[in-house]
Design a protein around this motif. Structure first.
Motif, mmCIF file in Angstrom:
data_model
loop_
_atom_site.group_PDB
_atom_site.id
_atom_site.type_symbol
_atom_site.label_atom_id
_atom_site.label_comp_id
_atom_site.label_asym_id
_atom_site.label_seq_id
_atom_site.Cartn_x
_atom_site.Cartn_y
_atom_site.Cartn_z
ATOM 1 N N ILE A 121 -9.530 11.323 -1.807
ATOM 2 C CA ILE A 121 -9.511 12.779 -1.638
ATOM 3 C C ILE A 121 -10.392 13.450 -2.685
ATOM 4 C CG2 ILE A 121 -8.038 14.839 -1.802
ATOM 5 C CD1 ILE A 121 -5.806 13.208 -0.536
ATOM 6 N N ALA A 122 -10.407 12.887 -3.895
ATOM 7 C CA ALA A 122 -11.254 13.454 -4.949
ATOM 8 C C ALA A 122 -12.727 13.391 -4.569
ATOM 9 C CB ALA A 122 -11.021 12.711 -6.260
ATOM 10 N N GLN A 123 -13.093 12.400 -3.758
ATOM 11 C CA GLN A 123 -14.491 12.284 -3.353
ATOM 12 C C GLN A 123 -14.897 13.439 -2.440
ATOM 13 O OE1 GLN A 123 -15.907 10.042 -5.264
ATOM 14 N NE2 GLN A 123 -13.783 9.626 -5.868
ATOM 15 N N LEU A 124 -13.955 13.978 -1.691
ATOM 16 C CA LEU A 124 -14.246 15.152 -0.854
ATOM 17 C C LEU A 124 -14.530 16.369 -1.729
ATOM 18 C CD1 LEU A 124 -11.460 14.735 1.870
ATOM 19 C CD2 LEU A 124 -13.877 14.119 2.060
ATOM 20 N N ILE A 125 -13.743 16.526 -2.791
ATOM 21 C CA ILE A 125 -13.973 17.627 -3.728
ATOM 22 C C ILE A 125 -15.319 17.455 -4.411
ATOM 23 C CG2 ILE A 125 -13.139 18.745 -5.829
ATOM 24 C CD1 ILE A 125 -10.306 17.824 -5.032
ATOM 25 N N ARG A 126 -15.571 16.237 -4.867
ATOM 26 C CA ARG A 126 -16.823 15.941 -5.561
ATOM 27 C C ARG A 126 -18.029 16.252 -4.666
ATOM 28 N NH1 ARG A 126 -17.286 12.813 -9.973
ATOM 29 N NH2 ARG A 126 -15.168 12.032 -9.664
ATOM 30 N N ALA A 127 -17.933 15.855 -3.395
ATOM 31 C CA ALA A 127 -19.047 16.077 -2.468
ATOM 32 C C ALA A 127 -19.311 17.562 -2.263
ATOM 33 C CB ALA A 127 -18.744 15.404 -1.130
ATOM 34 N N ASP A 128 -18.247 18.365 -2.164
ATOM 35 C CA ASP A 128 -18.432 19.805 -1.957
ATOM 36 C C ASP A 128 -19.080 20.449 -3.172
ATOM 37 O OD1 ASP A 128 -18.235 22.187 -0.485
ATOM 38 O OD2 ASP A 128 -16.299 22.688 -1.346
ATOM 39 N N LEU A 129 -18.654 20.069 -4.364
ATOM 40 C CA LEU A 129 -19.268 20.599 -5.578
ATOM 41 C C LEU A 129 -20.748 20.218 -5.649
ATOM 42 C CD1 LEU A 129 -16.369 19.867 -8.070
ATOM 43 C CD2 LEU A 129 -17.346 22.114 -7.656
ATOM 44 N N GLU A 130 -21.043 18.985 -5.328
ATOM 45 C CA GLU A 130 -22.435 18.537 -5.403
ATOM 46 C C GLU A 130 -23.305 19.227 -4.370
ATOM 47 O OE1 GLU A 130 -21.963 14.307 -5.079
ATOM 48 O OE2 GLU A 130 -21.474 14.071 -7.216
ATOM 49 N N ILE A 131 -22.781 19.438 -3.171
ATOM 50 C CA ILE A 131 -23.532 20.154 -2.133
ATOM 51 C C ILE A 131 -23.929 21.540 -2.618
ATOM 52 C CG2 ILE A 131 -23.254 21.322 0.109
ATOM 53 C CD1 ILE A 131 -21.686 18.836 1.018
ATOM 54 N N HIS A 132 -23.046 22.166 -3.401
ATOM 55 C CA HIS A 132 -23.298 23.533 -3.870
ATOM 56 C C HIS A 132 -23.938 23.564 -5.257
ATOM 57 C CE1 HIS A 132 -20.469 24.293 -0.549
ATOM 58 N NE2 HIS A 132 -21.167 25.393 -0.422
ATOM 59 N N GLY A 133 -24.464 22.437 -5.683
ATOM 60 C CA GLY A 133 -25.271 22.404 -6.894
ATOM 61 C C GLY A 133 -24.502 22.471 -8.190
ATOM 62 N N VAL A 134 -23.217 22.121 -8.170
ATOM 63 C CA VAL A 134 -22.391 22.188 -9.373
ATOM 64 C C VAL A 134 -22.311 20.805 -10.016
ATOM 65 C CG1 VAL A 134 -20.111 22.708 -10.311
ATOM 66 C CG2 VAL A 134 -21.046 24.099 -8.454
ATOM 67 N N THR A 135 -22.668 20.718 -11.279
ATOM 68 C CA THR A 135 -22.543 19.478 -12.041
ATOM 69 C C THR A 135 -21.073 19.258 -12.404
ATOM 70 O OG1 THR A 135 -24.761 19.770 -12.958
ATOM 71 C CG2 THR A 135 -23.277 18.296 -14.144
ATOM 72 N N ILE A 136 -20.641 18.005 -12.409
ATOM 73 C CA ILE A 136 -19.234 17.677 -12.652
ATOM 74 C C ILE A 136 -19.082 16.908 -13.956
ATOM 75 C CG2 ILE A 136 -17.230 16.416 -11.778
ATOM 76 C CD1 ILE A 136 -18.570 16.725 -8.949
ATOM 77 N N VAL A 137 -18.163 17.366 -14.799
ATOM 78 C CA VAL A 137 -17.737 16.597 -15.968
ATOM 79 C C VAL A 137 -16.255 16.298 -15.766
ATOM 80 C CG1 VAL A 137 -17.445 16.553 -18.458
ATOM 81 C CG2 VAL A 137 -19.445 17.689 -17.468
#
Length: 291
Positions: free
Chosen positions: A67-83
């Motif tokens: 499920i976290a991968q779905l969140i990660r994918a949405d953030l990445e699609i919208h250009g947000v870097t993840i820490v």
């Protein structure tokens, strides 16, 4: 020029349904529309900040659950870097189930938020804030937020507090803030009315304070000036995430405008978003001519 923003706090997976009305006990209903997207105050604010032409970084907890991968994918699609402060976490992230009433845009939310996903200060990954222009803290990861806020304060990086509701630990972070923007549901200890909230925050010597009231005018205090900023009137389709979008827009505009102008422009963006179902459709090119 693109600015750098750091958004600290909660990320969820939002399952959103558009319904004629919420179900009664033991009733099954069929939604007329649905969406799945990353949610949470800091998450939606960061995505908005990125959409408005900046570089956003989200700091929180995701982990390795599918499920976290779905969140990660949405953030990445919208250009947000993840820490990710807990990158090996195997438990699922928080999931929000949301029903939006089609006729009014009102929403009902069931979520577990971040109460079971608290990260200790020593788990904070090493971060370089030297190029960060602004930081938003939503209060859902208080321990790491305190560390970030203390360093940001020492480096004169403006800190924006999203005060959706009072959370234990805010009393240590609020004095470091440049801007505190609260909802009408933000009640510090022994504070029930807006004037009591303003008095509490002014007592902490916070220079810029605002309280939002949904579609009603925003009350503000800024360096001895008190006033109200009107909110544009719209026919709402969905109010989900409007406050988060407001905060993301504020982080964008406050780097260019004075406090009251930033509130005005942010209210325009948030009101515009309420005319579309979900937290993403307002961003489509054909919908944003008026913002």
């Amino acid at each position: 020029m693109a600015r750098q923003g750091l958004f600290v706090g909660l990320s969820t997976l939002d399952l959103v349904y558009l319904v004629a009305s919420p179900p009664h006990n033991n009733q099954k209903i069929v939604a007329s529309d649905y969406m799945v997207a990353a949610g949470g105050p800091a998450t939606n604010a960061g995505i908005t900040f990125s959409y408005l032409g900046n570089q956003a970084t989200f700091l929180g907890v995701l982990g390795v659950h599918p499920i976290a991968q779905l969140i990660r994918a949405d953030l990445e699609i919208h250009g947000v870097t993840i820490v990710d402060s807990d990158p090996y976490r195997i438990a699922p992230p928080a999931i929000s189930s949301i029903m939006v009433t089609q006729s009014t845009g009102d929403r009902a939310v069931v979520s577990i938020n971040a109460t079971q996903v608290q990260i200790a200060a020593e788990q904070l990954p090493a971060m370089d804030l030297d190029n960060v222009n602004i930081i938003l803290i939503d209060g859902h990861q208080m321990a790491i937020s305190k560390v970030i806020a203390q360093e940001a304060y020492s480096k004169n990086i403006p800190i924006v507090i999203d005060g959706g509701s009072w959370k234990a630990g805010f009393e240590e972070i609020l004095p470091l803030a440049s801007y505190v923007i609260c909802s009408a549901n933000f009640h510090p200890p022994n504070c029930c009315r807006p004037e009591e909230v303003f008095a509490y925050l002014q007592g902490l010597e916070i220079p810029n304070i605002a309280i939002t009231h949904g579609e009603k005018s925003i009350q503000y205090f800024s360096i001895e000036k008190i006033g109200e900023v009107p909110v544009p009137a719209v026919n709402p389709v969905d109010t989900l995430g409007a406050g988060d979008i407001f905060h993301g827009a504020f982080c964008h505009y406050i780097l260019q405008e004075n406090f009251t102008d930033a509130l005005t422009l942010s209210a325009k963006v948030a009101s515009h978003s309420c005319q579309f179902f979900g937290t993403r459709r307002w961003m489509k090119e054909e919908t944003n001519a008026d913002i």
